[in-house]
Design a protein around this motif. Structure first.
Motif, PDB file in Angstrom:
ATOM      1  N   SER A 185       0.834  -1.201   0.000  1.00  0.00           N
ATOM      2  CA  SER A 185       0.000   0.000   0.000  1.00  0.00           C
ATOM      3  C   SER A 185       0.871   1.254   0.000  1.00  0.00           C
ATOM      4  O   SER A 185       1.983   1.267   0.545  1.00  0.00           O
ATOM      5  CB  SER A 185      -0.901   0.008   1.237  1.00  0.00           C
ATOM      6  N   ARG A 186       0.347   2.318  -0.586  1.00  0.00           N
ATOM      7  CA  ARG A 186       1.017   3.615  -0.517  1.00  0.00           C
ATOM      8  C   ARG A 186       0.929   4.134   0.920  1.00  0.00           C
ATOM      9  O   ARG A 186      -0.126   4.096   1.547  1.00  0.00           O
ATOM     10  CB  ARG A 186       0.335   4.602  -1.467  1.00  0.00           C
ATOM     11  N   VAL A 187       2.057   4.639   1.440  1.00  0.00           N
ATOM     12  CA  VAL A 187       2.102   5.177   2.796  1.00  0.00           C
ATOM     13  C   VAL A 187       2.805   6.536   2.753  1.00  0.00           C
ATOM     14  O   VAL A 187       3.842   6.686   2.113  1.00  0.00           O
ATOM     15  CB  VAL A 187       2.863   4.245   3.760  1.00  0.00           C
ATOM     16  N   GLU A 188       2.215   7.515   3.426  1.00  0.00           N
ATOM     17  CA  GLU A 188       2.836   8.833   3.529  1.00  0.00           C
ATOM     18  C   GLU A 188       2.733   9.326   4.967  1.00  0.00           C
ATOM     19  O   GLU A 188       1.747   9.071   5.654  1.00  0.00           O
ATOM     20  CB  GLU A 188       2.175   9.832   2.577  1.00  0.00           C
ATOM     21  N   ALA A 189       3.775  10.008   5.393  1.00  0.00           N
ATOM     22  CA  ALA A 189       3.801  10.632   6.719  1.00  0.00           C
ATOM     23  C   ALA A 189       3.796  12.140   6.520  1.00  0.00           C
ATOM     24  O   ALA A 189       4.711  12.692   5.902  1.00  0.00           O
ATOM     25  CB  ALA A 189       5.045  10.196   7.494  1.00  0.00           C
ATOM     26  N   LEU A 190       2.769  12.787   7.034  1.00  0.00           N
ATOM     27  CA  LEU A 190       2.610  14.236   6.899  1.00  0.00           C
ATOM     28  C   LEU A 190       3.079  14.901   8.192  1.00  0.00           C
ATOM     29  O   LEU A 190       2.446  14.765   9.240  1.00  0.00           O
ATOM     30  CB  LEU A 190       1.152  14.581   6.609  1.00  0.00           C
ATOM     31  N   VAL A 191       4.205  15.598   8.105  1.00  0.00           N
ATOM     32  CA  VAL A 191       4.809  16.231   9.275  1.00  0.00           C
ATOM     33  C   VAL A 191       4.376  17.693   9.333  1.00  0.00           C
ATOM     34  O   VAL A 191       4.615  18.451   8.385  1.00  0.00           O
ATOM     35  CB  VAL A 191       6.346  16.140   9.232  1.00  0.00           C
ATOM     36  N   ALA A 245      -3.138  10.689  -6.253  1.00  0.00           N
ATOM     37  CA  ALA A 245      -1.856  10.028  -6.015  1.00  0.00           C
ATOM     38  C   ALA A 245      -1.407   9.227  -7.225  1.00  0.00           C
ATOM     39  O   ALA A 245      -0.215   9.088  -7.490  1.00  0.00           O
ATOM     40  CB  ALA A 245      -1.957   9.117  -4.792  1.00  0.00           C
ATOM     41  N   ALA A 246      -2.369   8.687  -7.993  1.00  0.00           N
ATOM     42  CA  ALA A 246      -2.027   7.919  -9.198  1.00  0.00           C
ATOM     43  C   ALA A 246      -1.362   8.791 -10.259  1.00  0.00           C
ATOM     44  O   ALA A 246      -0.690   8.284 -11.150  1.00  0.00           O
ATOM     45  CB  ALA A 246      -3.280   7.261  -9.768  1.00  0.00           C
ATOM     46  N   THR A 247      -1.542  10.110 -10.153  1.00  0.00           N
ATOM     47  CA  THR A 247      -0.911  11.042 -11.101  1.00  0.00           C
ATOM     48  C   THR A 247       0.415  11.573 -10.573  1.00  0.00           C
ATOM     49  O   THR A 247       1.035  12.424 -11.208  1.00  0.00           O
ATOM     50  CB  THR A 247      -1.849  12.227 -11.398  1.00  0.00           C
ATOM     51  N   GLY A 248       0.855  11.097  -9.395  1.00  0.00           N
ATOM     52  CA  GLY A 248       2.129  11.517  -8.837  1.00  0.00           C
ATOM     53  C   GLY A 248       2.032  12.528  -7.719  1.00  0.00           C
ATOM     54  O   GLY A 248       3.052  12.908  -7.133  1.00  0.00           O
ATOM     55  N   GLU A 249       0.823  13.001  -7.396  1.00  0.00           N
ATOM     56  CA  GLU A 249       0.663  13.952  -6.312  1.00  0.00           C
ATOM     57  C   GLU A 249       0.733  13.247  -4.958  1.00  0.00           C
ATOM     58  O   GLU A 249       0.681  12.023  -4.867  1.00  0.00           O
ATOM     59  CB  GLU A 249      -0.670  14.696  -6.452  1.00  0.00           C
ATOM     60  N   SER A 250       0.839  14.032  -3.911  1.00  0.00           N
ATOM     61  CA  SER A 250       0.894  13.484  -2.562  1.00  0.00           C
ATOM     62  C   SER A 250      -0.479  12.975  -2.141  1.00  0.00           C
ATOM     63  O   SER A 250      -1.468  13.722  -2.188  1.00  0.00           O
ATOM     64  CB  SER A 250       1.377  14.550  -1.570  1.00  0.00           C
ATOM     65  N   TYR A 251      -0.541  11.732  -1.695  1.00  0.00           N
ATOM     66  CA  TYR A 251      -1.798  11.165  -1.206  1.00  0.00           C
ATOM     67  C   TYR A 251      -2.251  11.892   0.062  1.00  0.00           C
ATOM     68  O   TYR A 251      -3.420  12.259   0.199  1.00  0.00           O
ATOM     69  CB  TYR A 251      -1.617   9.678  -0.918  1.00  0.00           C
ATOM     70  N   ALA A 252      -1.322  12.125   0.996  1.00  0.00           N
ATOM     71  CA  ALA A 252      -1.675  12.737   2.269  1.00  0.00           C
ATOM     72  C   ALA A 252      -2.191  14.160   2.077  1.00  0.00           C
ATOM     73  O   ALA A 252      -3.222  14.545   2.643  1.00  0.00           O
ATOM     74  CB  ALA A 252      -0.470  12.734   3.208  1.00  0.00           C
ATOM     75  N   GLN A 263     -15.815  17.412  -1.797  1.00  0.00           N
ATOM     76  CA  GLN A 263     -16.381  17.508  -3.134  1.00  0.00           C
ATOM     77  C   GLN A 263     -16.331  16.121  -3.772  1.00  0.00           C
ATOM     78  O   GLN A 263     -15.674  15.219  -3.252  1.00  0.00           O
ATOM     79  CB  GLN A 263     -15.609  18.501  -3.989  1.00  0.00           C
ATOM     80  N   LEU A 264     -16.991  15.941  -4.898  1.00  0.00           N
ATOM     81  CA  LEU A 264     -16.981  14.656  -5.584  1.00  0.00           C
ATOM     82  C   LEU A 264     -15.584  14.350  -6.108  1.00  0.00           C
ATOM     83  O   LEU A 264     -14.868  15.259  -6.542  1.00  0.00           O
ATOM     84  CB  LEU A 264     -17.976  14.675  -6.754  1.00  0.00           C
ATOM     85  N   PRO A 265     -15.186  13.078  -6.082  1.00  0.00           N
ATOM     86  CA  PRO A 265     -13.849  12.740  -6.592  1.00  0.00           C
ATOM     87  C   PRO A 265     -13.767  12.957  -8.104  1.00  0.00           C
ATOM     88  O   PRO A 265     -14.767  12.819  -8.805  1.00  0.00           O
ATOM     89  CB  PRO A 265     -13.712  11.252  -6.237  1.00  0.00           C
ATOM     90  N   PRO A 266     -12.606  13.314  -8.614  1.00  0.00           N
ATOM     91  CA  PRO A 266     -12.439  13.482 -10.057  1.00  0.00           C
ATOM     92  C   PRO A 266     -12.549  12.146 -10.766  1.00  0.00           C
ATOM     93  O   PRO A 266     -12.531  11.082 -10.127  1.00  0.00           O
ATOM     94  CB  PRO A 266     -11.029  14.063 -10.172  1.00  0.00           C
ATOM     95  N   PRO A 267     -12.675  12.131 -12.095  1.00  0.00           N
ATOM     96  CA  PRO A 267     -12.776  10.868 -12.842  1.00  0.00           C
ATOM     97  C   PRO A 267     -11.576   9.968 -12.594  1.00  0.00           C
ATOM     98  O   PRO A 267     -10.456  10.447 -12.389  1.00  0.00           O
ATOM     99  CB  PRO A 267     -12.837  11.335 -14.302  1.00  0.00           C
ATOM    100  N   GLN A 268     -11.829   8.679 -12.601  1.00  0.00           N
ATOM    101  CA  GLN A 268     -10.760   7.699 -12.387  1.00  0.00           C
ATOM    102  C   GLN A 268      -9.816   7.697 -13.579  1.00  0.00           C
ATOM    103  O   GLN A 268     -10.249   7.487 -14.704  1.00  0.00           O
ATOM    104  CB  GLN A 268     -11.369   6.300 -12.217  1.00  0.00           C
ATOM    105  N   PRO A 269      -8.521   7.953 -13.362  1.00  0.00           N
ATOM    106  CA  PRO A 269      -7.589   7.914 -14.492  1.00  0.00           C
ATOM    107  C   PRO A 269      -7.355   6.482 -14.951  1.00  0.00           C
ATOM    108  O   PRO A 269      -7.498   5.531 -14.179  1.00  0.00           O
ATOM    109  CB  PRO A 269      -6.314   8.527 -13.913  1.00  0.00           C
ATOM    110  N   SER A 270      -7.013   6.353 -16.198  1.00  0.00           N
ATOM    111  CA  SER A 270      -6.731   5.011 -16.721  1.00  0.00           C
ATOM    112  C   SER A 270      -5.355   4.582 -16.258  1.00  0.00           C
ATOM    113  O   SER A 270      -4.391   5.333 -16.328  1.00  0.00           O
ATOM    114  CB  SER A 270      -6.787   5.019 -18.251  1.00  0.00           C
TER     115      SER A 270
END
Length: 361
Positions: A185-191, A245-252, A263-270
């Protein structure tokens, strides 16, 4: 017998009491294999060592494994650990820290009250010596849409040290798992930025000052961790953060933004998986089959989603201790097929999230 009582704690070394040498190494190996690289994000994502004590207050999302995640951000940080973990014949080799002994633990183990220092006293000693101390104010982990009630132990420690004039930094830490029960799983620590602790007002009681410190710590921790108004907002924030996060942005950071601005989530990327990705994952599953099966079986014994990873890691580790020497022995007998399989399996381990998760929350 010397004048010092044998139940008195030993003097705290300069810099705080260190972890046993193999604990950081084991944490690095287990979290690295199960989760992969843990990304550190936030305005204070590279906290530097300091001369005074540093108190890390962390969210508690994924059972005992959260301690390993914190060590990725703050190597060597001591924590308050349940005596149950430190007395278990296997787990005491996997975890280390300052023992927390509750009344029911004393009854269960027949432990005298004087045998262990009070957690607040031990925590203050660690910080006075200039060491790092991590506390999970929730007390117990839970995979919910808001935190469990914060206990006031961190505030009590901070108030005690501030009253003594000890230099102290309090750092909030939010632990974010895209899927707490999923392998790789993707894991991020937000400090977060160090907490601005309120000064004591004139004629203010210890209790009132401690309450204001507790509120400041709770507000700072809520700003970097899960704190949604309802389960629907939590689900939407998870979905949106997963897509971004699938586009490279920070999940956290994406989760916190979605939590604060529902808000509603954006469209699911392929997400496209290449045939060689599937081949590599198949090679990894073949090579690590006993370990994966043992982990899956052990995970089925967990009582909640937030403890599945812990059970899987412990179960897989026990089998890996036996299976890895067997693999090395087989490689000596059949070098060519296995020497080809090893690097392909390593690639499969690396590509596992892309093939098996496919951006799903």
């Amino acid at each position: 017998m010397s004048a010092r009582s044998r139940t008195d704690p030993a003097p705290m070394p300069a810099g705080g009491r260190p972890l046993r040498w193999w604990i950081p190494l084991l944490a690095w190996f287990l979290r690295g294999f199960y989760f992969g690289r843990i990304r550190i994000v936030g305005a204070y994502r590279h906290p530097v060592p300091r001369r005074g004590g540093r108190l890390i207050v962390s969210s508690h999302r994924n059972g005992a494994i959260d301690g390993y995640t914190v060590l990725r951000v703050f190597p060597g940080a001591q924590g308050l650990v349940s005596i149950q973990l430190l007395r278990h014949p296997l787990l005491r080799w996997m975890f280390d820290g300052i023992a927390v002994v509750r009344d029911k633990d004393r009854e269960r183990y027949g432990t005298r009250r004087a045998a262990f220092a009070h957690p607040v006293d031990a925590g203050c000693a660690q910080l006075r010596a200039g060491g790092d101390l991590v506390i999970f104010p929730e007390g117990s982990s839970d995979w919910g849409w808001q935190p469990l009630p914060y206990q006031r132990g961190a505030a009590r420690i901070a108030r005690t040290l501030l009253d003594e004039g000890v230099s102290l930094e309090v750092v909030p830490l939010g632990l974010h798992y895209q899927a707490p029960d999923r392998f790789r799983s993707r894991v991020e620590a937000l400090v977060g930025m160090p907490v601005a602790l309120p000064a004591r007002d004139t004629c203010e009681s210890d209790r009132d000052w401690e309450r204001r410190i507790h509120q400041a710590i709770a507000t700072a921790l809520d700003a970097v961790s899960v704190n949604c108004p309802d389960a629907e907002t939590f689900a939407a924030a998870e979905a949106r953060a997963t897509v971004q996060a699938a586009t490279g942005e920070s999940y956290a950071l994406a989760f916190i933004d979605a939590q604060q601005h529902p808000q509603l989530p954006p469209p699911q990327p392929s997400t496209r998986s290449w045939p060689w990705d599937w081949l590599a994952v198949a090679a990894f599953m073949l090579l690590a089959a006993p370990v994966l099966l043992a982990g899956r079986f052990a995970g089925g014994k967990a009582d909640a989603r937030n403890t599945v990873s812990f059970f899987r890691i412990v179960g897989g580790l026990l089998v890996a201790i036996v299976w890895l020497p067997c693999l090395l022995l087989m490689t000596g007998f059949w070098p060519w097929p296995l020497l080809v399989l090893w690097p392909l399996a390593a690639l499969g381990w690396w590509r596992w999230p892309r093939v098996m998760h496919r951006g799903k929350p």
